[in-house]
Scaffold this motif. Structure first.
Motif, PDB file in Angstrom:
ATOM      1  N   VAL A  99      39.085  19.160  21.192  1.00  0.00           N
ATOM      2  CA  VAL A  99      39.156  18.211  22.311  1.00  0.00           C
ATOM      3  C   VAL A  99      40.476  17.450  22.255  1.00  0.00           C
ATOM      4  O   VAL A  99      40.739  16.737  21.298  1.00  0.00           O
ATOM      5  CB  VAL A  99      37.982  17.207  22.243  1.00  0.00           C
ATOM      6  CG1 VAL A  99      38.004  16.301  23.465  1.00  0.00           C
ATOM      7  CG2 VAL A  99      36.653  17.937  22.146  1.00  0.00           C
ATOM      8  N   THR A 100      41.271  17.606  23.280  1.00  0.00           N
ATOM      9  CA  THR A 100      42.561  16.923  23.285  1.00  0.00           C
ATOM     10  C   THR A 100      42.509  15.662  24.145  1.00  0.00           C
ATOM     11  O   THR A 100      41.611  15.500  24.978  1.00  0.00           O
ATOM     12  CB  THR A 100      43.661  17.821  23.871  1.00  0.00           C
ATOM     13  OG1 THR A 100      43.323  18.106  25.238  1.00  0.00           O
ATOM     14  CG2 THR A 100      43.788  19.117  23.097  1.00  0.00           C
ATOM     15  N   ARG A 101      43.484  14.816  23.908  1.00  0.00           N
ATOM     16  CA  ARG A 101      43.632  13.620  24.751  1.00  0.00           C
ATOM     17  C   ARG A 101      43.708  14.028  26.226  1.00  0.00           C
ATOM     18  O   ARG A 101      43.038  13.450  27.082  1.00  0.00           O
ATOM     19  CB  ARG A 101      44.915  12.881  24.351  1.00  0.00           C
ATOM     20  CG  ARG A 101      45.233  11.709  25.259  1.00  0.00           C
ATOM     21  CD  ARG A 101      46.649  11.245  25.076  1.00  0.00           C
ATOM     22  NE  ARG A 101      47.571  12.226  25.609  1.00  0.00           N
ATOM     23  CZ  ARG A 101      48.875  12.283  25.339  1.00  0.00           C
ATOM     24  NH1 ARG A 101      49.396  11.430  24.517  1.00  0.00           N
ATOM     25  NH2 ARG A 101      49.635  13.209  25.871  1.00  0.00           N
ATOM     26  N   ASP A 102      44.546  15.017  26.517  1.00  0.00           N
ATOM     27  CA  ASP A 102      44.751  15.392  27.916  1.00  0.00           C
ATOM     28  C   ASP A 102      43.469  15.903  28.569  1.00  0.00           C
ATOM     29  O   ASP A 102      43.252  15.693  29.761  1.00  0.00           O
ATOM     30  CB  ASP A 102      45.858  16.450  28.022  1.00  0.00           C
ATOM     31  CG  ASP A 102      47.232  15.852  27.736  1.00  0.00           C
ATOM     32  OD1 ASP A 102      47.301  14.642  27.429  1.00  0.00           O
ATOM     33  OD2 ASP A 102      48.229  16.590  27.805  1.00  0.00           O
ATOM     34  N   ALA A 103      42.626  16.559  27.775  1.00  0.00           N
ATOM     35  CA  ALA A 103      41.361  17.039  28.326  1.00  0.00           C
ATOM     36  C   ALA A 103      40.452  15.873  28.690  1.00  0.00           C
ATOM     37  O   ALA A 103      39.671  15.955  29.640  1.00  0.00           O
ATOM     38  CB  ALA A 103      40.656  17.953  27.323  1.00  0.00           C
ATOM     39  N   MET A 104      40.549  14.777  27.949  1.00  0.00           N
ATOM     40  CA  MET A 104      39.692  13.618  28.222  1.00  0.00           C
ATOM     41  C   MET A 104      40.246  12.738  29.343  1.00  0.00           C
ATOM     42  O   MET A 104      39.543  11.900  29.893  1.00  0.00           O
ATOM     43  CB  MET A 104      39.474  12.816  26.934  1.00  0.00           C
ATOM     44  CG  MET A 104      38.645  13.583  25.902  1.00  0.00           C
ATOM     45  SD  MET A 104      38.338  12.660  24.383  1.00  0.00           S
ATOM     46  CE  MET A 104      39.928  12.830  23.546  1.00  0.00           C
ATOM     47  N   ILE A 105      41.528  12.924  29.679  1.00  0.00           N
ATOM     48  CA  ILE A 105      42.087  12.288  30.883  1.00  0.00           C
ATOM     49  C   ILE A 105      41.800  13.183  32.085  1.00  0.00           C
ATOM     50  O   ILE A 105      41.683  12.720  33.211  1.00  0.00           O
ATOM     51  CB  ILE A 105      43.612  12.064  30.733  1.00  0.00           C
ATOM     52  CG1 ILE A 105      43.914  11.147  29.542  1.00  0.00           C
ATOM     53  CG2 ILE A 105      44.199  11.446  32.000  1.00  0.00           C
ATOM     54  CD1 ILE A 105      45.400  10.997  29.245  1.00  0.00           C
ATOM     55  N   GLY A 106      41.687  14.478  31.802  1.00  0.00           N
ATOM     56  CA  GLY A 106      41.371  15.425  32.872  1.00  0.00           C
ATOM     57  C   GLY A 106      42.571  16.212  33.368  1.00  0.00           C
ATOM     58  O   GLY A 106      42.482  16.885  34.393  1.00  0.00           O
ATOM     59  N   VAL A 107      43.676  16.163  32.639  1.00  0.00           N
ATOM     60  CA  VAL A 107      44.854  16.936  33.072  1.00  0.00           C
ATOM     61  C   VAL A 107      44.966  18.253  32.298  1.00  0.00           C
ATOM     62  O   VAL A 107      45.948  18.970  32.431  1.00  0.00           O
ATOM     63  CB  VAL A 107      46.158  16.127  32.939  1.00  0.00           C
ATOM     64  CG1 VAL A 107      46.108  14.890  33.829  1.00  0.00           C
ATOM     65  CG2 VAL A 107      46.423  15.731  31.491  1.00  0.00           C
ATOM     66  N   ALA A 108      43.949  18.535  31.478  1.00  0.00           N
ATOM     67  CA  ALA A 108      43.916  19.808  30.755  1.00  0.00           C
ATOM     68  C   ALA A 108      42.454  20.165  30.527  1.00  0.00           C
ATOM     69  O   ALA A 108      41.560  19.362  30.810  1.00  0.00           O
ATOM     70  CB  ALA A 108      44.654  19.696  29.427  1.00  0.00           C
ATOM     71  N   ARG A 109      42.233  21.376  30.025  1.00  0.00           N
ATOM     72  CA  ARG A 109      40.886  21.769  29.620  1.00  0.00           C
ATOM     73  C   ARG A 109      40.938  22.211  28.179  1.00  0.00           C
ATOM     74  O   ARG A 109      41.934  22.807  27.767  1.00  0.00           O
ATOM     75  CB  ARG A 109      40.383  22.916  30.503  1.00  0.00           C
ATOM     76  CG  ARG A 109      39.974  22.455  31.893  1.00  0.00           C
ATOM     77  CD  ARG A 109      39.498  23.607  32.739  1.00  0.00           C
ATOM     78  NE  ARG A 109      38.646  23.127  33.830  1.00  0.00           N
ATOM     79  CZ  ARG A 109      38.036  23.920  34.702  1.00  0.00           C
ATOM     80  NH1 ARG A 109      38.145  25.228  34.599  1.00  0.00           N
ATOM     81  NH2 ARG A 109      37.295  23.414  35.657  1.00  0.00           N
ATOM     82  N   PRO A 110      39.883  21.935  27.422  1.00  0.00           N
ATOM     83  CA  PRO A 110      39.914  22.323  26.008  1.00  0.00           C
ATOM     84  C   PRO A 110      39.811  23.840  25.849  1.00  0.00           C
ATOM     85  O   PRO A 110      39.311  24.501  26.738  1.00  0.00           O
ATOM     86  CB  PRO A 110      38.691  21.629  25.397  1.00  0.00           C
ATOM     87  CG  PRO A 110      37.780  21.387  26.553  1.00  0.00           C
ATOM     88  CD  PRO A 110      38.640  21.232  27.773  1.00  0.00           C
TER      89      PRO A 110
END
Lengths: 92, 182
Positions: free
Chosen positions: B171-182
Motif C-alpha cells: 500500500v503506497t501513499r499515492d494509492a491512499m490519496i487515490g492517484v495510484a493503485r497498489p
C-alpha cells in the motif's frame, strides 16, 4: 525507525526541504497546544495566507500564519517581531 | 532567519522549547507517515468487521490502531470498487490526514493539482500514470477543515495468501490519496 515501513522519504520526497520547515511545523503544534487552542485556529490562518499568496512557498505561509496567530491572540506583540511583523501583516 | 527569530521569541515566552520542537520533528520524519495508513488498509483487507467499522467511522477505527492527532480528527474513508475510483484533493490549501499519511507531498500542495483534479480528474490521473478505463467512474473528494479523506484501495488480485504485514507493504501513499493503485 528504518526498514520497509519507515519513512515518508521512501516515497521519494523529503518531508522537509530544509530544517527550518520542520521547526516551523513543530512550533505551530507547540503554540496551539500551549495556548490550548483548537487546531483549526491555526489552520484557518494558514488557509488565508495560502489564498492571499498563491505563489509563496508552502512553509513560508506556515510561518506567516503562525506569526499572525501569535500576535492576534496576544502571545507576541507586533513590535517583538520587529520588521518581521510588517511582512506578516501585509498578507491577507 | 525569520523562523529562527520566531523560535527564539516563542521559547523565551515559554510557548515552545527546543526539546519539544526536536521531538515533533523527529516524530514526523521517523514515525508518522504512510506506513500508518498502510496498516489501516491492510487490516481492512483481511478483517471484514474492521473494514465495516472503518467505513462507518474512520476516526474511531483508525484510533483503534493507535493513530490520531492533529489533522486526523474527522476521517472519512472512501472505498474503491471495480466501478468507482476515489481520489482526494484539497482545493483550499493542503488539508491532509497527517496521522495516517504523514505530511503532504509537494505536488499535493501545488496550485495546478488543486485546481485541475476537480475539473479534469481523468486527465490528471493519466498524467500521473494512472489510466482508468472509461467504465470506471471517478469520484473526487475535496478535503476541508471539517473532513479528511483516505482512500481504501481495492485489494490486488493474487494476494490471497499474504499476511497483513506483507499486504501493508503493497500500500503506497499515492494509492491512499487515490492517484495510484497498489
Amino acid at each position: 525507525m528504518r526498514g520497509p515501513s519507515a519513512l515518508p522519504r521512501d516515497n521519494g520526497e523529503l518531508v522537509f526541504a530544509a530544517p527550518w520547515e520542520g521547526r516551523v511545523l513543530a512550533m505551530a503544534i507547540g503554540v496551539v497546544q500551549s495556548l490550548d487552542l483548537a487546531w483549526d485556529e491555526f489552520r484557518r490562518r494558514l488557509i488565508a495566507e495560502i489564498a492571499a499568496n498563491s505563489g509563496r512557498p508552502y512553509y513560508e505561509c506556515w510561518l506567516a500564519a503562525l506569526e499572525r496567530l501569535a500576535i492576534e491572540l496576544g502571545a507576541l506583540r507586533p513590535e517583538e517581531l520587529g520588521e518581521l511583523s510588517s511582512s506578516a501583516g501585509r498578507s491577507g | 532567519m525569520r523562523a529562527a527569530a520566531l523560535e527564539a521569541l516563542l521559547t523565551e515566552k515559554g510557548l515552545v522549547s527546543p526539546e519539544f520542537i526536536d521531538s515533533i520533528v523527529a516524530a514526523y520524519v521517523n514515525d508518522i507517515g504512510p506506513m500508518n495508513g498502510a496498516k489501516v488498509v491492510a487490516r481492512a483487507w483481511v478483517d471484514r468487521e474492521y473494514r465495516q467499522r472503518l467505513l462507518a467511522d474512520g476516526t474511531a477505527a483508525i484510533a483503534e490502531l493507535g493513530f490520531g492527532g492533529p489533522e486526523g480528527e474527522h476521517m472519512v474513508v472512501v472505498e474503491n470498487t471495480p466501478e468507482v475510483h476515489n481520489v482526494v484533493v484539497c482545493t483550499l490549501c493542503s488539508c491532509y490526514p497527517w496521522p495516517v499519511l504523514g505530511l503532504p507531498p509537494n505536488w499535493y500542495k501545488s496550485p495546478p493539482y488543486r485546481a485541475r483534479m476537480v475539473r479534469e480528474p481523468r486527465n490528471v490521473l493519466a498524467e500521473m500514470g494512472l489510466d482508468l478505463p472509461e467504465s470506471v467512474r471517478i469520484q473526487v473528494w475535496d478535503s476541508s477543515a471539517e473532513i479528511r479523506y483516505l482512500v481504501l484501495p481495492e485489494r490486488p488480485r493474487g494476494t490471497d495468501g499474504m499476511s497483513q504485514e506483507e499486504l501493508a507493504a503493497l500500500v503506497t501513499r499515492d494509492a491512499m490519496i487515490g492517484v495510484a493503485r497498489p
